[in-house]
Scaffold this active site. Structure first.
Site, short mmCIF file in Angstrom:
data_model
loop_
_atom_site.label_atom_id
_atom_site.label_comp_id
_atom_site.label_asym_id
_atom_site.label_seq_id
_atom_site.Cartn_x
_atom_site.Cartn_y
_atom_site.Cartn_z
N LYS A 1 10.13 -14.16 13.51
CA LYS A 1 10.45 -15.57 13.93
C LYS A 1 11.84 -15.79 13.95
O LYS A 1 12.62 -15.51 13.27
CB LYS A 1 9.85 -16.25 12.33
CG LYS A 1 9.57 -17.84 12.68
CD LYS A 1 8.99 -18.39 11.53
CE LYS A 1 10.06 -18.68 10.57
NZ LYS A 1 10.47 -20.18 10.43
N LYS B 1 16.93 -19.87 11.46
CA LYS B 1 18.21 -20.43 11.42
C LYS B 1 19.06 -19.45 10.41
O LYS B 1 20.20 -19.36 10.58
CB LYS B 1 18.55 -21.95 11.17
CG LYS B 1 17.63 -22.07 9.78
CD LYS B 1 18.12 -23.58 9.40
CE LYS B 1 16.85 -24.60 9.81
NZ LYS B 1 15.66 -24.59 8.73
N LYS C 1 11.20 -15.20 1.36
CA LYS C 1 12.37 -15.96 1.03
C LYS C 1 12.96 -15.52 -0.41
O LYS C 1 14.23 -15.43 -0.41
CB LYS C 1 12.38 -17.17 0.76
CG LYS C 1 11.92 -17.98 2.41
CD LYS C 1 12.40 -19.35 2.67
CE LYS C 1 12.45 -19.56 4.09
NZ LYS C 1 12.81 -20.92 4.46
N1 AQP Z 1 10.19 -20.03 14.92
C1 AQP Z 1 9.62 -21.31 14.78
N2 AQP Z 1 8.86 -21.38 15.87
C2 AQP Z 1 7.95 -22.75 15.77
N3 AQP Z 1 8.13 -23.67 14.60
C3 AQP Z 1 9.02 -23.33 13.84
N4 AQP Z 1 9.61 -23.97 12.63
C4 AQP Z 1 10.46 -23.30 11.99
N5 AQP Z 1 10.84 -22.09 12.45
C5 AQP Z 1 9.71 -22.09 13.67
C6 AQP Z 1 8.95 -25.24 12.14
O1 AQP Z 1 10.03 -26.00 12.24
C7 AQP Z 1 9.73 -27.03 11.22
C8 AQP Z 1 10.68 -27.15 10.24
O2 AQP Z 1 10.90 -26.21 9.59
P1 AQP Z 1 11.67 -26.00 8.25
O3 AQP Z 1 12.69 -27.16 8.03
O4 AQP Z 1 10.80 -25.72 7.22
O5 AQP Z 1 12.59 -24.74 8.21
P2 AQP Z 1 12.14 -23.46 8.22
O6 AQP Z 1 10.68 -22.99 8.80
O7 AQP Z 1 12.67 -22.56 6.98
O8 AQP Z 1 13.02 -23.11 9.73
P3 AQP Z 1 13.88 -21.57 9.69
O9 AQP Z 1 14.63 -21.67 10.80
O10 AQP Z 1 12.78 -20.46 9.57
O11 AQP Z 1 14.71 -21.56 8.43
P4 AQP Z 1 15.09 -20.30 7.31
O12 AQP Z 1 15.86 -19.44 8.31
O13 AQP Z 1 15.85 -21.07 6.49
O14 AQP Z 1 13.75 -19.94 7.13
C9 AQP Z 1 8.45 -26.81 10.61
O15 AQP Z 1 7.38 -27.32 10.98
C10 AQP Z 1 8.22 -25.17 10.81
O16 AQP Z 1 6.95 -24.91 10.97
#
Ligand code: AQP
Length: 344
Positions: free
Chosen positions: A207, A210, A115
């Protein structure tokens, strides 16, 4: 080692556009777990401040994630649903853990490296410290089980290390205050099922996320039926038909991903999905996957839309949840202060 009553904690960041990965890796499993143990489900708004953000958008997405929790089937009466910033004990315990965690542990965290990108010096200290706050989120309730996607595994290991070091460093004081040989449980990650890491629809090596600049790479929970069908139709695949055995998915990341999504949505194993679709062309499989995804997401989407028109109800859920969360966190935080010799 002391035993602890089983309790589930997990959080989702209000960073907008919840997607199928968040649903299958986390929220769908939150719903299943609520029948098994007391659960706390948190919209982790303090975590959403670790990258640049818009205040007005943060308030909106906090309500949106809460609405998604409810629309997916989390019962806010049976569970505690709240936003993190309302319970100051999370940040309070995070400071204590800052003094327990070691710099070398945090230097190994891969999510920070991803990140922060190339310009690491310009990253916020909050982004670096993210896993320490996450440990505090879990341990301020002395939670024992944490359902998360595979990407959070390393952070969970860090939370366990912090709990273990606190228990070791202050063992005499923990015992003297009547808590036996450990104050914190070592929280167990619950990373299970066929979709613990849902991958991008455009690239089976990335992965689903978002923050991906291509909207075709993820299915948002608010996508309508046409958008879902179009994104699945355009999903990257390879030219071979689907295999009949799970072993045949090795080296085929895109096929593996779509079969995993189907299995998770249908509550089946990948092996069962392949029994039905082995030998099929992707066009037929994608069409069945689109139908299933639309069938499962349509009621969630419409309930999210209904709740977005009722922010007072969503706010009342968060306020009530925060009161109940605080009542659980405060005694634990007071006990931590006593253990540490912080006069209160
Ligand atoms: N691709 C994924 N597959 C399975 N689980 C996922 N999680 C996130 N992406 C996947 C799970 O969702 C929960 C909440 O996630 P978060 O709020 O920590 O957001 P994140 O992991 O930062 O989600 P993103 O979409 O990947 O956001 P960005 O793009 O901002 O980095 C967690 O339990 C996570 O494991």
């Amino acid at each position: 080692m002391a035993t602890f009553p089983e309790r589930v904690f997990s959080g989702v960041q209000p960073t907008g556009n919840l997607h199928l990965g968040n649903y299958l890796g986390a929220i769908k499993r939150f719903v299943a777990l609520q029948a098994t143990r007391p659960c706390l489900y948190c919209v982790v708004d303090l975590h959403a401040m670790t990258l640049p953000f818009e205040p007005a958008q943060l308030a909106r997405t906090t309500r949106e994630v809460t609405a998604a929790f409810l629309a997916c089937g989390i019962d806010p009466k049976a569970n505690v649903v709240f936003n993190q910033s309302r319970v100051a004990e999370h940040a309070e315990l995070a400071w204590v853990f800052d003094c327990v965690a070691r710099l070398g542990w945090l230097n190994r965290m891969t999510q920070f490296k991803e990140k922060a990108g190339k310009d690491r010096e310009a990253a916020s200290i909050g982004l670096y410290n993210y896993p320490v706050l996450m440990a505090a989120d879990i341990l301020v309730y002395r939670a024992t089980h944490v359902p998360v996607g595979d990407d959070q595994k390393q952070h969970l290991e860090l939370a366990r290390d912090i709990a273990q070091k606190f228990n070791n460093d202050f063992s005499a004081s923990i015992a003297a205050h009547g808590h036996g040989d450990a104050f914190f449980p070592l929280p167990e990650p619950l990373i299970q099922g066929p979709a613990t890491r849902v991958m991008s629809l455009r690239d089976g090596a990335k992965k689903m996320s978002k923050s991906d600049p291509s909207e075709n790479s993820y299915i948002a929970l608010t996508d309508d039926a046409d958008t879902i069908a179009q994104k699945i139709r355009k999903a990257k695949t390879d030219p071979e038909p689907l295999p009949s055995e799970v072993e045949g998915l090795a080296q085929r990341p895109e096929a593996d991903n779509l079969v995993g999504i189907f299995a998770a949505l249908a509550d089946e194993t990948k092996a069962n999905v392949l029994k039905r679709f082995g030998g099929a062309q992707f066009s037929a499989f994608k069409s069945a996957l689109a139908d299933l995804t639309i069938e499962k997401l349509a009621p969630i989407r419409s309930e999210m839309l209904r709740l977005s028109a009722d922010p007072d109800f969503v706010d009342s859920v968060l306020a009530d949840g925060a009161d109940r969360a605080r009542a659980m966190a405060r005694p634990n935080m007071d006990a931590v202060k006593d253990i540490l010799g912080l006069v209160r």
